[in-house]
Design an enzyme around this catalytic site. Structure first.
Site, PDB file in Angstrom:
ATOM      1  N   ASP A 228       0.855  -1.189   0.000  1.00 35.33           N
ATOM      2  CA  ASP A 228       0.000   0.000   0.000  1.00 35.33           C
ATOM      3  C   ASP A 228       0.894   1.243   0.000  1.00 35.33           C
ATOM      4  O   ASP A 228       2.011   1.179  -0.509  1.00 35.33           O
ATOM      5  CB  ASP A 228      -0.972  -0.050   1.195  1.00 35.33           C
ATOM      6  CG  ASP A 228      -2.248   0.738   0.922  1.00 35.33           C
ATOM      7  OD1 ASP A 228      -2.173   1.768   0.240  1.00 35.33           O
ATOM      8  OD2 ASP A 228      -3.324   0.340   1.399  1.00 35.33           O
ATOM      9  N   HIS A 251       1.897   1.875  -3.335  1.00 35.91           N
ATOM     10  CA  HIS A 251       1.132   2.975  -3.918  1.00 35.91           C
ATOM     11  C   HIS A 251       1.797   4.348  -3.857  1.00 35.91           C
ATOM     12  O   HIS A 251       1.144   5.361  -4.097  1.00 35.91           O
ATOM     13  CB  HIS A 251      -0.249   3.032  -3.255  1.00 35.91           C
ATOM     14  CG  HIS A 251      -1.044   1.769  -3.420  1.00 35.91           C
ATOM     15  ND1 HIS A 251      -2.239   1.537  -2.775  1.00 35.91           N
ATOM     16  CD2 HIS A 251      -0.807   0.656  -4.161  1.00 35.91           C
ATOM     17  CE1 HIS A 251      -2.698   0.332  -3.115  1.00 35.91           C
ATOM     18  NE2 HIS A 251      -1.842  -0.217  -3.945  1.00 35.91           N
TER      19      HIS A 251
END
Ligand SMILES: *[C@@H]1O[C@H](CO)[C@@H](O)[C@H](O)[C@H]1NC(C)=O
Ligand SMILES: *[C@@H]1O[C@H](CO)[C@@H](O)[C@H](O)[C@H]1NC(C)=O
Ligand SMILES: *[C@@H]1O[C@H](CO)[C@@H](O)[C@H](O)[C@H]1NC(C)=O
Ligand SMILES: *[C@@H]1O[C@H](CO)[C@@H](O)[C@H](O)[C@H]1NC(C)=O
Ligand SMILES: *[C@@H]1O[C@H](CO)[C@@H](O)[C@H](O)[C@H]1NC(C)=O
Ligand SMILES: *[C@@H]1O[C@H](CO)[C@@H](O)[C@H](O)[C@H]1NC(C)=O
Length: 418
Positions: A228, A251
């Site tokens: 993430d 991300h």
């Protein structure tokens, strides 16, 4: 002096020095409190007792020692402050491992594994490792098993700093987190340096470092590979600096998501500089929910390198990823229907600078400023930004909605700012 006399003197000296170390009233070794470090024995109680002794030492500094060469199995615990000494040191040289089975959290808050709370003056160093044993949590996560009964949305954070001030943490490996690796909540003057954070790119919701409700936090010189956000910056965060980091997979660096519950947000004075993004889905991202209110201002992204990044530069003010973001780190109640369909207000984004950003995009829109139609983005600056397609004959473009500002130097693809 003959050989044997020398050996005698040497061993005598080492005995003396060992005694000096273990007799030092300011150091507290978890093994002296019963920790075994065989990966099987529950060492939680020993850790808590060693922490209590360290934290209540009345000397100027006190050191808790987690020795090298051992793996300590520890259940979810909180190291409470305030402490009596001005600075508490934790020399983390061994490995501390979380239980592998989620059932170990039966009587505990599933959001936490290790947490420091309410401490002013904490220094953690020592080249040791925190291993979150995340695999079973990932396997049962709702993100990877949507709609499946018994799946879990919330999983433990490996290391939390809650309401802590004046914290330095460096040279620590944090791996395999069930969810967020490091959380800084309500922090002030927190310096995280030279850390290595690593979980698979496919592991769900495993933010590297999440910061919110904090002032003056530095993330420096760290390698972060996760599933993430590399670093995510949540609400009520001010003076946050991310520098000289490598973000791999995951991300990228994100401000947000902000304003999900229609709350008033304030994020200001953020710098992200000298960061390399390698195969991340985003580079520098700001994401807000349409129902949010408040401000994000004075943000500078500079000296960024992108290698095969999907969205190198992105502002998304239409963020609405309910299905994929079940976790709630902010303490606000999230009404999912409201978050996407409630009255649209918009978080005002202003003074965002992108300076010296180079590299490759794997999607055609390398610069995407999708700003709110209610409160446009203003004061956006691009200075020496050159992005190209990751494929040899590909083209990239920039896309702007309600984005206003200026450019300086060479901008590729051409700026679409108004
Ligand atoms: C640590 O100290 C607190 C408060 O002084 C006490 O309640 C707790 O039982 C102690 N824990 C251990 C493991 O000694
Ligand atoms: C943290 O490091 C800074 C220097 O980088 C130092 O000034 C400060 O005293 C340290 N704080 C603690 C709690 O060790
Ligand atoms: C943000 O930075 C500006 C300019 O350096 C400063 O005046 C302001 O006080 C900072 N805001 C906060 C909340 O520290
Ligand atoms: C970015 O990449 C270039 C070329 O690969 C390299 O020279 C430069 O040092 C990199 N920048 C950073 C911040 O690592
Ligand atoms: C990107 O990561 C790969 C490993 O996944 C590595 O081999 C490569 O050197 C990295 N590239 C850069 C520019 O950091
Ligand atoms: C901007 O956001 C809207 C609403 O989510 C979306 O439909 C549109 O595709 C986005 N534009 C770009 C260029 O991503």
């Amino acid at each position: 002096m003959d050989f044997f006399t020398r050996i005698c003197i040497l061993s005598l000296l080492s005995v003396i020095s060992i005694q000096l170390i273990s007799a030092d009233p300011n150091t507290f070794n978890v093994q002296d409190y019963g920790a075994v470090g065989d990966q099987k024995t529950d060492d939680s109680w020993a850790f808590l007792k060693a922490w209590n002794a360290t934290c209540s030492a009345t000397t100027g500094t006190a050191t808790m020692i987690i020795p090298k060469g051992k793996t300590f199995l520890v259940y979810p615990i909180t190291f409470w402050g305030p402490c009596k000494s001005t600075t508490v040191y934790v020399t983390l040289s061994g490995t501390v491992k979380a239980p592998e089975d989620p059932s170990a959290w039966k009587d505990h808050d599933v959001g936490k594994w290790l947490e420091f709370q309410g401490i002013n003056g904490l220094n953690i160093d020592g080249y040791g490792q925190l291993d979150g044993s995340g695999q079973k949590w990932w396997d049962q996560s709702c993100k990877l098993n949507p709609g499946k009964g018994g799946c879990t949305k919330l999983a433990p954070t490996v290391l939390g700093f809650r309401e802590c001030k004046n914290v330095n943490m460096s040279h620590i490996f944090v791996i395999s987190s069930p969810q967020t690796h490091i959380l800084v909540l309500g922090g002030e003057n927190v310096y995280l340096k030279d850390l290595t954070i690593r979980s698979p790119g496919t592991s769900p919701n495993t933010d590297g470092i999440h910061i919110s409700h904090s002032n003056n936090v530095l993330v420096d010189g760290s390698f972060i590979e996760s599933g993430d956000d590399c670093v995510s910056i949540g609400d009520a965060s001010m003076n946050i600096h991310v520098s000289y980091c490598e973000c791999e997979l995951g991300h990228g660096v994100s401000i947000g998501s902000l304003g999900r519950s229609g709350n008033e947000v304030l994020v200001e004075n953020i710098t992200v500089e000298h960061v390399n993004f390698n195969q991340t889905s985003n580079g520098g991202r700001i994401k807000t929910w349409q129902v949010g209110r408040g401000q994000v201002r004075n943000v500078e992204f500079s000296y960024l390198n992108f290698t095969n990044v999907q969205n190198p530069i992105i502002i998304d003010q239409y963020y609405c990823d309910v299905a994929h973001n079940p976790i709630i780190i902010d303490q606000y109640y999230c009404d999912v229907a409201h978050a996407c369909k409630g009255t649209k207000t918009g978080v005002k984004i202003s003074d965002v600078r992108y300076i010296k950003a180079f590299g490759t995009s794997t999607t055609p829109v390398a610069i995407n400023l999708n700003c709110s139609n209610i409160v446009p983005c203003t004061g956006i600056t691009f200075e020496d930004v050159q992005l190209e397609s990751a494929s040899s004959n590909g083209q990239v473009t920039s896309s702007c909605n309600n984005a206003f500002g200026n450019t300086k130097g060479i901008i590729k693809p051409n700026s679409c700012l108004k």
